[in-house]
Design an enzyme around this catalytic site. Structure first.
Site, PDB file in Angstrom:
ATOM      1  CG  HIS A 193     -47.899 -26.631  -9.902  1.00 45.20           C
ATOM      2  ND1 HIS A 193     -46.462 -26.343  -9.486  1.00 45.20           N
ATOM      3  CD2 HIS A 193     -47.824 -25.981 -11.219  1.00 45.20           C
ATOM      4  CE1 HIS A 193     -45.849 -25.324 -10.387  1.00 45.20           C
ATOM      5  NE2 HIS A 193     -46.805 -25.350 -11.418  1.00 45.20           N
ATOM      6  CE  LYS A 238     -47.044 -30.003  -4.401  1.00 41.30           C
ATOM      7  NZ  LYS A 238     -47.199 -28.913  -5.472  1.00 41.30           N
ATOM      8  CE1 TYR A 253     -42.917 -28.497  -3.707  1.00 43.72           C
ATOM      9  CE2 TYR A 253     -41.851 -26.440  -3.064  1.00 43.72           C
ATOM     10  CZ  TYR A 253     -42.178 -27.444  -4.047  1.00 43.72           C
ATOM     11  OH  TYR A 253     -41.987 -27.211  -5.306  1.00 43.72           O
ATOM     12  CG  ASP A 309     -46.761 -22.813 -13.710  1.00 42.64           C
ATOM     13  OD1 ASP A 309     -47.070 -23.854 -13.898  1.00 42.64           O
ATOM     14  OD2 ASP A 309     -46.026 -22.389 -12.757  1.00 42.64           O
TER      15      ASP A 309
END
Length: 214
Positions: A60, A70, A130, A167
């Site tokens: 991603h 992140k 995260y 995905d």
């Protein structure tokens, strides 16, 4: 924090204190982060995911600017966390680097704006948290297929990857580049320089405010 082999990514290996009661560690410190990265961590969203064994999330990334940096750690179980350089014009374009994150070492990975991110759960109920520099914005979110043979990420061979439909249908790196969906190394570097400059200017203003006047 130590830089990884891909520019714009770092790993933090905090000291873990253990006694008869359990364990304690500091998984994020703004001062140490700023000293290592050259800017602070803008926090707009915090995420938490729990995954069964073999779950594969990613790759991603978000359009830059503003992208989405992140700061990632695993608080339960273990995952193989992977950073992928998808920035066109980067010296390491198409390269990836993996770091094991688990609830024993408590390592953390910072992925700056424009880099791709994915992870695979190595245990059942692996929980990843995260901190994100920007909130989720569907119109800016993109993905690369984590099983892209050209990337050849070395996911554990003994695990059957479990992907979301989104995905699994994501384009390869080559396809994403052909359709103009990849961030450029130059744009990412310029955006990060702007963030660092903003932090420096903010610090100078604070120092000036503390100085005596008159």
């Amino acid at each position: 924090m130590e830089p990884l082999g891909i520019e714009g990514a770092w790993v933090d290996r905090p000291k873990v204190f253990t006694d008869s009661r359990g364990r304690f560690h500091e998984w994020f410190k703004s001062e140490g982060f700023r000293d290592s990265i050259g800017q602070g961590l803008r926090l707009e969203q915090a995420n938490c995911s729990r995954s069964v064994l073999g779950t594969l999330r990613g790759i991603h990334y978000a359009s830059v600017p503003p992208g989405q940096a992140k700061y990632v750690t695993c608080v339960s179980g273990a995952v193989l966390d992977v950073v992928v350089d998808i920035r066109t014009g980067s010296p390491s374009f198409g390269k990836w680097e993996a770091v094991r994150l688990d609830d024993t070492t408590h390592h953390c990975v910072y992925i700056s704006e424009g880099l791709g991110h994915a992870f695979m759960a190595l245990e059942d109920n692996s929980t990843v948290v995260y901190l994100c520099s920007e909130g989720y914005a569907p119109q800016r979110e993109h993905g690369i297929n984590p099983l892209d043979p050209e990337l050849a990420i070395a996911w554990p061979e003994e695990l059957a990857p479990r992907l979301s439909d989104k995905d699994a249908a994501a384009p390869t790196l080559e396809e994403a580049g052909r359709h103009g969906l990849l961030p450029s190394f130059q744009d990412c570097a310029a955006y990060r320089r702007g963030l660092a400059k903003g932090i420096c200017e903010e610090g100078a203003e604070k120092v000036g405010a503390l100085r005596p006047h008159g």
